[in-house]
Design an enzyme around this catalytic site. Structure first.
Site, PDB file in Angstrom:
ATOM      1  N   GLY A 119       0.836  -1.185   0.000  1.00  0.00           N
ATOM      2  CA  GLY A 119       0.000   0.000   0.000  1.00  0.00           C
ATOM      3  C   GLY A 119       0.876   1.242   0.000  1.00  0.00           C
ATOM      4  O   GLY A 119       2.064   1.178  -0.353  1.00  0.00           O
ATOM      5  N   ASP A 144      -8.421  -0.953   0.899  1.00  0.00           N
ATOM      6  CA  ASP A 144      -8.986   0.400   1.006  1.00  0.00           C
ATOM      7  C   ASP A 144      -9.208   1.066  -0.353  1.00  0.00           C
ATOM      8  O   ASP A 144      -9.946   2.035  -0.447  1.00  0.00           O
ATOM      9  CB  ASP A 144      -8.052   1.299   1.837  1.00  0.00           C
ATOM     10  CG  ASP A 144      -7.752   0.710   3.198  1.00  0.00           C
ATOM     11  OD1 ASP A 144      -8.634   0.029   3.754  1.00  0.00           O
ATOM     12  OD2 ASP A 144      -6.632   0.923   3.700  1.00  0.00           O
ATOM     13  N   MET A 186     -14.007  -0.776   7.207  1.00  0.00           N
ATOM     14  CA  MET A 186     -12.644  -0.225   7.089  1.00  0.00           C
ATOM     15  C   MET A 186     -12.551   0.675   5.859  1.00  0.00           C
ATOM     16  O   MET A 186     -13.551   0.977   5.214  1.00  0.00           O
ATOM     17  CB  MET A 186     -11.642  -1.354   6.995  1.00  0.00           C
ATOM     18  CG  MET A 186     -11.354  -2.046   8.306  1.00  0.00           C
ATOM     19  SD  MET A 186     -10.074  -3.315   8.096  1.00  0.00           S
ATOM     20  CE  MET A 186      -9.641  -3.625   9.801  1.00  0.00           C
ATOM     21  N   ARG A 188      -9.682   3.126   5.890  1.00  0.00           N
ATOM     22  CA  ARG A 188      -8.818   4.230   6.325  1.00  0.00           C
ATOM     23  C   ARG A 188      -9.434   5.574   5.974  1.00  0.00           C
ATOM     24  O   ARG A 188     -10.589   5.799   6.248  1.00  0.00           O
ATOM     25  CB  ARG A 188      -7.416   4.060   5.752  1.00  0.00           C
ATOM     26  CG  ARG A 188      -6.562   3.244   6.679  1.00  0.00           C
ATOM     27  CD  ARG A 188      -5.122   3.482   6.511  1.00  0.00           C
ATOM     28  NE  ARG A 188      -4.737   3.577   5.127  1.00  0.00           N
ATOM     29  CZ  ARG A 188      -3.525   3.839   4.742  1.00  0.00           C
ATOM     30  NH1 ARG A 188      -2.590   4.045   5.632  1.00  0.00           N
ATOM     31  NH2 ARG A 188      -3.229   3.895   3.474  1.00  0.00           N
ATOM     32  N   HIS A 289     -11.442  -6.952  10.719  1.00  0.00           N
ATOM     33  CA  HIS A 289     -10.487  -7.668   9.868  1.00  0.00           C
ATOM     34  C   HIS A 289     -11.103  -8.778   9.033  1.00  0.00           C
ATOM     35  O   HIS A 289     -10.409  -9.364   8.203  1.00  0.00           O
ATOM     36  CB  HIS A 289      -9.327  -8.195  10.723  1.00  0.00           C
ATOM     37  CG  HIS A 289      -8.467  -7.072  11.217  1.00  0.00           C
ATOM     38  ND1 HIS A 289      -8.817  -6.316  12.297  1.00  0.00           N
ATOM     39  CD2 HIS A 289      -7.316  -6.556  10.732  1.00  0.00           C
ATOM     40  CE1 HIS A 289      -7.898  -5.372  12.479  1.00  0.00           C
ATOM     41  NE2 HIS A 289      -6.980  -5.489  11.547  1.00  0.00           N
ATOM     42  N   GLN A 291     -12.837  -8.172   6.767  1.00  0.00           N
ATOM     43  CA  GLN A 291     -12.739  -7.587   5.419  1.00  0.00           C
ATOM     44  C   GLN A 291     -11.399  -7.886   4.748  1.00  0.00           C
ATOM     45  O   GLN A 291     -11.244  -7.747   3.552  1.00  0.00           O
ATOM     46  CB  GLN A 291     -12.936  -6.060   5.497  1.00  0.00           C
ATOM     47  CG  GLN A 291     -14.333  -5.676   5.879  1.00  0.00           C
ATOM     48  CD  GLN A 291     -14.426  -4.279   6.463  1.00  0.00           C
ATOM     49  OE1 GLN A 291     -14.793  -3.337   5.785  1.00  0.00           O
ATOM     50  NE2 GLN A 291     -14.088  -4.119   7.731  1.00  0.00           N
TER      51      GLN A 291
HETATM   52  O1  F6P Z   1      -5.085  -0.581   5.126  1.00  0.00           O
HETATM   53  C1  F6P Z   1      -5.831  -1.724   5.394  1.00  0.00           C
HETATM   54  C2  F6P Z   1      -6.495  -1.630   6.739  1.00  0.00           C
HETATM   55  O2  F6P Z   1      -7.265  -2.805   6.949  1.00  0.00           O
HETATM   56  C3  F6P Z   1      -7.377  -0.405   6.954  1.00  0.00           C
HETATM   57  O3  F6P Z   1      -8.628  -0.497   6.320  1.00  0.00           O
HETATM   58  C4  F6P Z   1      -7.448  -0.350   8.455  1.00  0.00           C
HETATM   59  O4  F6P Z   1      -7.665   0.978   8.884  1.00  0.00           O
HETATM   60  C5  F6P Z   1      -6.069  -0.821   8.880  1.00  0.00           C
HETATM   61  O5  F6P Z   1      -5.535  -1.542   7.773  1.00  0.00           O
HETATM   62  C6  F6P Z   1      -6.077  -1.724  10.088  1.00  0.00           C
HETATM   63  O6  F6P Z   1      -4.764  -2.008  10.429  1.00  0.00           O
HETATM   64  P1  F6P Z   1      -4.327  -3.147  11.441  1.00  0.00           P
HETATM   65  O7  F6P Z   1      -4.363  -4.449  10.695  1.00  0.00           O
HETATM   66  O8  F6P Z   1      -2.957  -2.769  11.859  1.00  0.00           O
HETATM   67  O9  F6P Z   1      -5.312  -3.138  12.560  1.00  0.00           O
END
Ligand code: F6P
Length: 365
Positions: A119, A144, A186, A188, A289, A291
């Site tokens: 990303g 995202d 999710m 972001r 997660h 997703q």
């Molecule tokens: O960038 C992918 C993502 O799943 C975002 O949608 C979310 O905000 C973030 O990563 C969550 O991160 P982590 O896996 O560190 O909780």
């Protein structure tokens, strides 16, 4: 290194995982070995493997059966930037540039070019390494869908499917219990998952970061539906949605991560406000997660395959410092200089925002 002399390519997956990572690893390995007779070295756990020289050769046998599997066989992390690496000095954590170590390990592994699948954080590191002299090709991935200079990242379609399925399930229970169901998704700082899933799942309210919301408008919508005889409502909230004049809700900070901010909590906030203002029983689901997991959709598999093949072809053509991208239905590439590290939000003139309004969906404004 001249592309013709490249005998070995390196590969890593960085940042949050996304469905389709194994599909692209498989495509890269099959094309690199099958067509170009290259060796492929997979660095483990994102840039951590490059820094610590943790790597494994990837053979055709290693990629058998991984096409439909979620996750990444290489492992990943959203930490370990070689340009900003935490070390302890006199009992205190300080950040140093250890990117020279990457070059040492690339030399030890005899890697002639590196493919970075990631990303915005990973691609920013890839750009830094390219500027320091490493032949790098980037590939955009994230659920995202928020990377600039590409129309779509792989992983998004699967996350969208998961969120839509969740909305379908919430619909039936919402209808049976005459409740308000809030789903936090999710994405972001971008509302792609919320907008697309909200439309696909028939949501009544969709709140996205690009349009700060007025809770009164949301409450009006729910009340109006009640007056129209619709005793339930479905509300989709992007994790970075925020009230007019308010702030995004931060759940935690993850030290040393490419982006330390972790979002979450807005769904509960919106749910409580709706219940307090309408008197209607409200439940909140945070999809989280889920997703990021599961088997990639056919679309994500195909996109990952196309990106992977393009990336290997670019290596063989000596086209470095660029990221593979999708423009319309065409696969091409764009220089890192324009893409790495940037974020793509939903433009306010996006036809799907207009579509949502025409369908009577409340966007909170
Ligand atoms: O960038 C992918 C993502 O799943 C975002 O949608 C979310 O905000 C973030 O990563 C969550 O991160 P982590 O896996 O560190 O909780």
């Amino acid at each position: 290194m001249e592309p013709k002399k490249i005998k070995t390519i390196g590969l890593l997956t960085g940042g949050g995982d996304a469905p389709g990572l194994n599909a692209i690893i498989r495509a890269i390995v099959k094309v690199a070995i099958g067509e170009y007779k290259l060796r492929v070295i997979g660095f483990l756990n994102g840039f951590g493997g490059l820094i610590k020289n943790q790597a494994q050769e990837l053979t055709l046998d290693d990629v058998v059966g991984i096409l439909p599997r979620g996750g990444t066989i290489l492992g990943t992390t959203n930490r370990d930037s070689p340009f900003h690496y935490p070390v302890m000095k006199e009992g205190k954590k300080v950040y140093v540039d250890i990117s020279d170590r990457v070059f040492e390990n690339i030399a030890i592994q005899e890697v002639g070019a590196l493919i970075v699948i990631g990303g915005d954080g990973s691609l920013a590191v890839a750009k830094g390494l390219y500027q320091k002299g490493l032949p790098v090709v980037g590939v955009p991935k994230t659920i995202d869908n928020d990377l600039k200079d590409t129309d779509q990242t792989f992983g998004f379609d699967t996350a969208l499917f998961t969120a839509t399925e969740a909305l379908d399930k919430l619909h039936t229970t919402a209808e049976s219990h005459h409740r308000i169901m809030v789903l936090e998704v999710m994405g972001r700082y971008a509302g792609w998952i919320a907008l697309f899933a909200g439309l696909a799942g028939g949501a009544d309210v969709i709140l996205i970061p690009e349009i700060p919301y007025d809770i009164k408008k949301v409450v009006d919508k729910v009340n109006q539906r009640e007056q129209d005889g619709k005793k339930f409502s479905i509300v989709v909230v992007a994790e970075a949605a925020k009230p007019l004049g308010g702030e995004i809700v931060v759940k935690r900070k993850v030290e040393d991560s490419f982006d330390p901010i972790r979002l979450g909590g807005i769904g509960n906030m919106v749910g409580e406000q709706i219940e307090a203002s309408t008197g209607k029983e409200t439940r909140v689901t945070v999809l989280g997660h889920l997703q990021r997991g599961g088997s990639p959709t056919a679309f994500d598999r195909i996109l990952a395959i196309r990106y992977g093949i393009k990336a290997v072809n670019m290596v063989m053509e000596g086209c470095f410092g660029e990221m593979v991208c999708l423009k319309g239905n065409n696969i091409s590439s764009v220089p890192f200089a324009k893409s790495a590290g940037d974020r793509r939000q939903i433009p306010l003139n996006c036809d799907l925002l207009l579509a949502a309004r025409q369908l009577g969906v409340c966007l909170g404004d």
